[in-house]
Design an enzyme around this catalytic site. Structure first.
Site, short mmCIF file in Angstrom:
data_model
loop_
_atom_site.label_atom_id
_atom_site.label_comp_id
_atom_site.label_asym_id
_atom_site.label_seq_id
_atom_site.Cartn_x
_atom_site.Cartn_y
_atom_site.Cartn_z
N SER A 128 24.55 11.45 -12.28
CA SER A 128 24.55 10.02 -11.83
C SER A 128 24.46 9.06 -13.13
O SER A 128 23.66 9.55 -14.07
CB SER A 128 23.65 9.84 -10.69
OG SER A 128 23.73 8.15 -10.52
N TYR A 153 14.27 8.75 -7.49
CA TYR A 153 15.83 9.29 -7.25
C TYR A 153 16.67 9.59 -8.51
O TYR A 153 17.05 10.70 -8.69
CB TYR A 153 16.62 8.41 -6.55
CG TYR A 153 18.16 8.77 -6.58
CD1 TYR A 153 18.58 9.95 -5.97
CD2 TYR A 153 19.16 8.19 -7.37
CE1 TYR A 153 20.07 10.35 -5.98
CE2 TYR A 153 20.37 8.51 -7.66
CZ TYR A 153 20.92 9.73 -6.66
OH TYR A 153 22.15 9.95 -6.90
N LYS A 157 17.48 13.22 -10.80
CA LYS A 157 18.80 13.64 -11.43
C LYS A 157 18.58 14.03 -12.92
O LYS A 157 19.19 15.00 -13.23
CB LYS A 157 19.77 12.50 -11.43
CG LYS A 157 20.15 12.20 -10.16
CD LYS A 157 21.06 13.57 -9.49
CE LYS A 157 21.43 13.21 -7.79
NZ LYS A 157 22.01 14.40 -7.42
P1 NAD Z 1 26.04 12.05 1.13
O1 NAD Z 1 24.69 11.82 1.52
O2 NAD Z 1 27.20 11.33 1.63
O3 NAD Z 1 26.36 13.21 1.01
C1 NAD Z 1 25.14 14.39 0.58
C2 NAD Z 1 25.26 15.79 1.89
O4 NAD Z 1 24.21 16.44 1.46
C3 NAD Z 1 25.12 15.01 3.28
O5 NAD Z 1 25.95 15.47 4.14
C4 NAD Z 1 23.82 15.78 3.70
O6 NAD Z 1 23.66 15.77 5.10
C5 NAD Z 1 23.57 17.05 2.65
N1 NAD Z 1 22.48 17.43 2.29
C6 NAD Z 1 21.39 16.64 1.71
N2 NAD Z 1 20.21 17.32 1.61
C7 NAD Z 1 20.70 18.67 2.00
C8 NAD Z 1 19.86 19.97 2.10
N3 NAD Z 1 18.75 20.04 1.73
N4 NAD Z 1 20.63 21.00 2.34
C9 NAD Z 1 21.93 20.90 2.89
N5 NAD Z 1 22.62 19.83 2.82
C10 NAD Z 1 22.02 18.64 2.68
O7 NAD Z 1 26.00 11.74 -0.49
P2 NAD Z 1 27.28 11.49 -1.43
O8 NAD Z 1 27.44 10.05 -1.73
O9 NAD Z 1 28.20 12.44 -1.01
O10 NAD Z 1 26.49 12.10 -2.80
C11 NAD Z 1 26.65 13.55 -3.06
C12 NAD Z 1 25.80 13.82 -4.39
O11 NAD Z 1 26.28 12.82 -5.54
C13 NAD Z 1 24.28 13.55 -4.30
O12 NAD Z 1 23.94 14.52 -5.06
C14 NAD Z 1 24.18 12.31 -4.92
O13 NAD Z 1 22.80 12.12 -5.42
C15 NAD Z 1 25.28 12.39 -5.95
N6 NAD Z 1 25.69 10.70 -6.33
C16 NAD Z 1 26.21 9.92 -5.53
C17 NAD Z 1 26.54 8.76 -5.99
C18 NAD Z 1 26.97 7.71 -4.89
O14 NAD Z 1 27.18 6.62 -5.16
N7 NAD Z 1 27.47 7.97 -3.85
C19 NAD Z 1 26.64 8.52 -7.41
C20 NAD Z 1 25.98 9.39 -8.16
C21 NAD Z 1 25.74 10.31 -7.98
C1 WQD Z 2 26.60 -2.53 -7.13
C2 WQD Z 2 26.64 -3.89 -7.47
C3 WQD Z 2 24.69 -5.00 -7.09
C4 WQD Z 2 25.01 -4.74 -2.52
C5 WQD Z 2 23.63 2.87 -6.77
C6 WQD Z 2 22.65 3.67 -7.31
C7 WQD Z 2 23.02 4.65 -8.37
C8 WQD Z 2 24.24 5.32 -8.08
C9 WQD Z 2 25.26 4.46 -7.60
C10 WQD Z 2 23.78 7.46 -7.16
C11 WQD Z 2 25.14 -4.30 -7.94
C12 WQD Z 2 25.61 -5.73 -6.20
C13 WQD Z 2 25.12 -4.53 -3.93
C14 WQD Z 2 25.01 -5.89 -2.14
C15 WQD Z 2 25.55 -6.93 -4.15
N1 WQD Z 2 24.08 6.25 -6.95
N2 WQD Z 2 25.55 -5.78 -4.81
N3 WQD Z 2 25.24 -7.23 -2.92
O1 WQD Z 2 23.03 -0.41 -7.79
O2 WQD Z 2 25.10 0.32 -9.20
O3 WQD Z 2 24.16 1.99 -8.06
O4 WQD Z 2 24.78 3.69 -6.46
O5 WQD Z 2 23.56 8.03 -8.10
O6 WQD Z 2 21.99 5.52 -8.64
O7 WQD Z 2 21.29 2.97 -7.74
O8 WQD Z 2 25.31 0.47 -6.62
O9 WQD Z 2 26.79 -0.43 -4.78
O10 WQD Z 2 24.15 -0.91 -4.85
O11 WQD Z 2 25.42 -2.06 -6.39
O12 WQD Z 2 25.61 -7.93 -4.89
O13 WQD Z 2 24.62 -6.21 -0.73
O14 WQD Z 2 27.14 -4.82 -6.30
O15 WQD Z 2 23.50 -5.82 -7.19
O16 WQD Z 2 25.39 -5.18 -8.93
P1 WQD Z 2 24.23 0.50 -7.93
P2 WQD Z 2 25.48 -0.71 -5.61
#
Ligand code: NAD
Ligand code: WQD
Length: 353
Positions: A128, A153, A157
């Site tokens: 991330s 969190y 990562k």
């Molecule tokens: P999500 O929660 O939609 O998907 C994760 C899936 O993993 C879910 O279906 C959940 O049921 C499953 N899961 C969780 N723990 C598990 C376990 N121990 N065993 C088996 N299944 C399990 O999340 P996402 O948004 O698709 O994110 C996927 C990956 O990407 C995660 O590692 C997350 O940290 C990373 N990530 C997400 C974002 C984002 O903004 N969505 C940004 C950066 C990184």
């Molecule tokens: C985006 C922008 C908020 C909600 C998060 C995790 C990061 C990564 C991605 C997993 C920011 C603003 C939001 C609202 C708002 N995930 N906002 N009103 O914070 O960039 O990142 O998701 O790895 O680890 O922290 O994403 O969508 O929460 O926010 O104004 O109701 O929108 O302040 O500027 P963020 P976000």
């Protein structure tokens, strides 16, 4: 199906995992899904079945369950793993750090132990942009220094990356995602936040659909062009396609010294890290305007106080992924907003979310 094309997708029923399953199948791979359903619904499997034309192998289980995972590898013999399975809510990780270290760090260790024992040596890891924290310079490059994590969190990562960088038996592509938004253009799959969303786009679409009364913009007094925070939003389909590019690079052996002892030789390059974003930063107010332009809907919002822990500005330098993975984000903000809104309308109709 050629076993060499089987890819184990942990968390494959989640937001990014489900879109990646579709792209893998389109690219000629056979996705095998393990998901605990902790943060996803079994209905996603039906949608995937419709989208890819057959029911993918699905094992309902936890990556922390070693016996189960051993059975999956022994039976399916995947050539590589994409490891999405993790918890991802920043605030929850502050309240329940052990839950996050257990699932995200111990889960990764468990997966790696089984992979090693079962001779599976290729992994794509979900990292991330959160690992950069409030970077000194933007856009951030892969070489930009990693700052102390702002949440458990984020720490999971960073720890995941550290663990994977130390391995000398596994080829790893570590993808640092920026802010994934949007949904599959069919609206059959998308993001299903449980409860009140924390992220901007699901909160915005739920506000426009009437589930929430108004969107609060977290802070309007930052030192940016309009006072609101800047992020690099990427269409989830572009992000999914980056995984296919990473898998293709892994299994082709390109970038890894295959003349040495392949795996096991510490002198070979086993770990690569890529930013996966669009390379463009948009403010929260620009997102609201883009949503209104793309959908013709009005967003009711107010500017509220800053949200604790928010960084001001971050977007990706994507040159490394463009050049080495041969991957580019293709979809613009208009498509991100239109697909996010179509998905919200689908959820409303189907009473999902
Ligand atoms: P999500 O929660 O939609 O998907 C994760 C899936 O993993 C879910 O279906 C959940 O049921 C499953 N899961 C969780 N723990 C598990 C376990 N121990 N065993 C088996 N299944 C399990 O999340 P996402 O948004 O698709 O994110 C996927 C990956 O990407 C995660 O590692 C997350 O940290 C990373 N990530 C997400 C974002 C984002 O903004 N969505 C940004 C950066 C990184
Ligand atoms: C985006 C922008 C908020 C909600 C998060 C995790 C990061 C990564 C991605 C997993 C920011 C603003 C939001 C609202 C708002 N995930 N906002 N009103 O914070 O960039 O990142 O998701 O790895 O680890 O922290 O994403 O969508 O929460 O926010 O104004 O109701 O929108 O302040 O500027 P963020 P976000």
């Amino acid at each position: 199906m050629d076993e060499k094309r089987k890819i184990l997708v942990t968390g494959g029923l989640g937001f990014i995992g489900s879109h990646t399953v579709v792209c893998l199948q389109e690219a000629g791979f056979e996705p095998v899904i393990v998901d605990s359903l902790h943060n996803s619904r079994i209905e996603v499997l039906d949608a995937l079945t419709d989208l890819i034309g057959y029911k993918p192998v699905f094992i309902c289980g936890d990556v922390n369950d070693k016996i189960l995972m051993q059975g999956v590898f022994a039976q399916q013999k995947p050539v590589a793993v994409i490891h999405f399975a993790a918890h991802k809510a920043v605030g929850e990780s502050v309240d329940q750090p052990l839950l996050y270290y257990q699932n995200n760090v111990a889960g990764l260790l468990n997966l790696l132990e089984v992979m090693k024992a079962e001779s599976c040596h290729q992994l794509v890891f979900s990292s991330s942009c959160t690992v950069y924290g409030e970077a000194q310079e933007v856009p951030v490059k892969e070489s930009t220094p990693i700052l102390p994590a702002a949440s458990p969190y984020g720490a999971t990562k960073q720890m995941g990356e550290t663990i994977l960088r130390d391995l000398n038996w596994c080829r790893v592509q570590c993808l640092r995602y920026f802010n994934p938004v949007g949904a599959h253009p069919s609206s059959r799959i998308g993001e299903l936040p449980l409860g009140i969303p924390n992220n901007l786009i699901p909160y915005l679409t739920q506000t426009v659909s009437g589930i929430r009364s108004l969107l609060t913009v977290h802070g309007g007094d930052y030192i940016t062009q309009d006072g609101t925070c800047i992020r690099d939003y990427i269409h989830v389909m572009d992000l999914a396609e980056a995984h296919v590019a990473a898998i293709n690079r892994l299994i082709s052996g390109i970038g890894f010294d295959t003349n040495s002892n392949e795996v096991g030789d510490p002198s070979t390059q086993q770990f690569e890290v890529f930013n996966v974003g669009t390379g463009i930063g948009y403010s929260v107010l620009e997102i609201i305007t883009a949503f209104e332009d793309a959908t013709g809907e009005k967003v009711i919002y107010k500017i509220g106080p800053r949200r604790a822990g928010d960084i001001v500005s971050i977007w990706a330098d994507t040159h490394k992924a463009n050049a080495i993975l041969g991957w580019n984000a293709k979809r613009n903000l208009d498509e991100m907003m239109a697909d996010a809104w179509n998905w919200q309308r689908h959820c409303d109709k189907a009473s999902l979310g």
